[in-house]
Motif scaffolding. Structure first.
Motif, PDB file in Angstrom:
ATOM      1  N   VAL A  53       0.828  -1.220   0.000  1.00 32.69           N
ATOM      2  CA  VAL A  53       0.000   0.000   0.000  1.00 32.69           C
ATOM      3  C   VAL A  53       0.858   1.266   0.000  1.00 32.69           C
ATOM      4  CG1 VAL A  53      -0.334   0.112   2.537  1.00 32.69           C
ATOM      5  CG2 VAL A  53      -2.079   1.059   1.001  1.00 32.69           C
ATOM      6  N   ALA A  54       2.039   1.203   0.611  1.00 31.40           N
ATOM      7  CA  ALA A  54       2.916   2.388   0.623  1.00 31.40           C
ATOM      8  C   ALA A  54       3.360   2.748  -0.796  1.00 31.40           C
ATOM      9  CB  ALA A  54       4.130   2.143   1.510  1.00 31.40           C
ATOM     10  N   LYS A  55       3.522   1.727  -1.647  1.00 29.30           N
ATOM     11  CA  LYS A  55       3.937   1.985  -3.035  1.00 29.30           C
ATOM     12  C   LYS A  55       2.847   2.733  -3.793  1.00 29.30           C
ATOM     13  CE  LYS A  55       7.796  -0.614  -3.522  1.00 29.30           C
ATOM     14  NZ  LYS A  55       9.074  -0.098  -4.005  1.00 29.30           N
ATOM     15  N   VAL A  56       1.610   2.250  -3.683  1.00 28.12           N
ATOM     16  CA  VAL A  56       0.548   2.901  -4.472  1.00 28.12           C
ATOM     17  C   VAL A  56       0.184   4.271  -3.921  1.00 28.12           C
ATOM     18  CG1 VAL A  56      -0.495   0.803  -5.430  1.00 28.12           C
ATOM     19  CG2 VAL A  56      -1.351   1.700  -3.296  1.00 28.12           C
ATOM     20  N   MET A  57       0.448   4.505  -2.643  1.00 26.45           N
ATOM     21  CA  MET A  57       0.150   5.833  -2.087  1.00 26.45           C
ATOM     22  C   MET A  57       1.313   6.802  -2.285  1.00 26.45           C
ATOM     23  SD  MET A  57      -2.157   5.066   1.237  1.00 26.45           S
ATOM     24  CE  MET A  57      -2.818   6.699   1.375  1.00 26.45           C
TER      25      MET A  57
END
Ligand SMILES: [Fe+2]
Length: 184
Positions: free
Chosen positions: A59-63
């Motif tokens: 999720v950190a990548k897409v955010m």
């Protein structure tokens, strides 16, 4: 809760795709989740924890938040915020956070993975046999490499990731790994 988490992540993936041209759900996380589901059933892990963690592990990548920090650490904190806001059980949130924190990279030898952490970590590795584009996307988009550098980088990324696969699972995947590695 699993459906809510999946919708949350797919919405984020769609927004990320509109900006960067790559859909994390369709090309990567969907496969990690399916494989984690299979592994969880094989080892009798807590399916809810495994699926929520698998869906949120990148999720950190897409955010695109705090990109100079570990995406495992940042992702576990984003997951905590989201799950708390949805009223999810704090004890379960702690389990999800650990799954995300330990989903990739080198681990301290003192860390003993729970069944759920083991499922998410190995599913992330095995997903390369279902869709390998994540590595090309990282090499091109994040590291901005040219064609030859990109090939070498992808080979190195999959080699170093495959090293972490559980020894018992390697028996099943060694041959196909060699084929993919040579084909790049
Ligand atoms: Fe991943």
């Amino acid at each position: 809760m699993i459906d809510k988490v999946q919708k949350y992540f797919i919405d984020l993936s769609n927004k990320y795709e509109a900006k960067n041209g790559y859909n994390y759900w369709d090309n990567h996380v969907k496969y990690v989740t399916q494989i984690a589901d299979d592994l969880a059933k094989d080892v009798d892990a807590d399916l809810e924890i495994v699926l929520i963690s698998a869906i949120l592990h990148d999720v950190a990548k897409v955010m695109e938040l705090r990109e100079n920090e570990s995406h495992n650490l940042v992702g576990s904190e984003i997951a905590e915020c989201f799950l708390l806001s949805e009223g999810y059980d704090p004890q379960k949130i702690e389990k999800v956070k650990r799954c995300i924190l330990y989903h990739s990279g080198d681990l301290d030898k003192n860390i003993k993975l729970s069944k759920e952490e083991w499922c998410v970590r190995n599913a992330d590795i095995i997903s390369m046999f279902h869709n390998i584009t994540i590595f090309f996307f990282l090499a091109l988009h994040e590291y901005k490499l040219n064609y030859n550098e990109c090939r070498e980088c992808v080979k190195e990324m999959i080699r170093s990731k495959y090293c972490f696969l559980d020894t018992k699972l390697k028996v099943k995947y060694d041959d196909v790994f060699k084929i993919i590695y040579e084909a790049i």
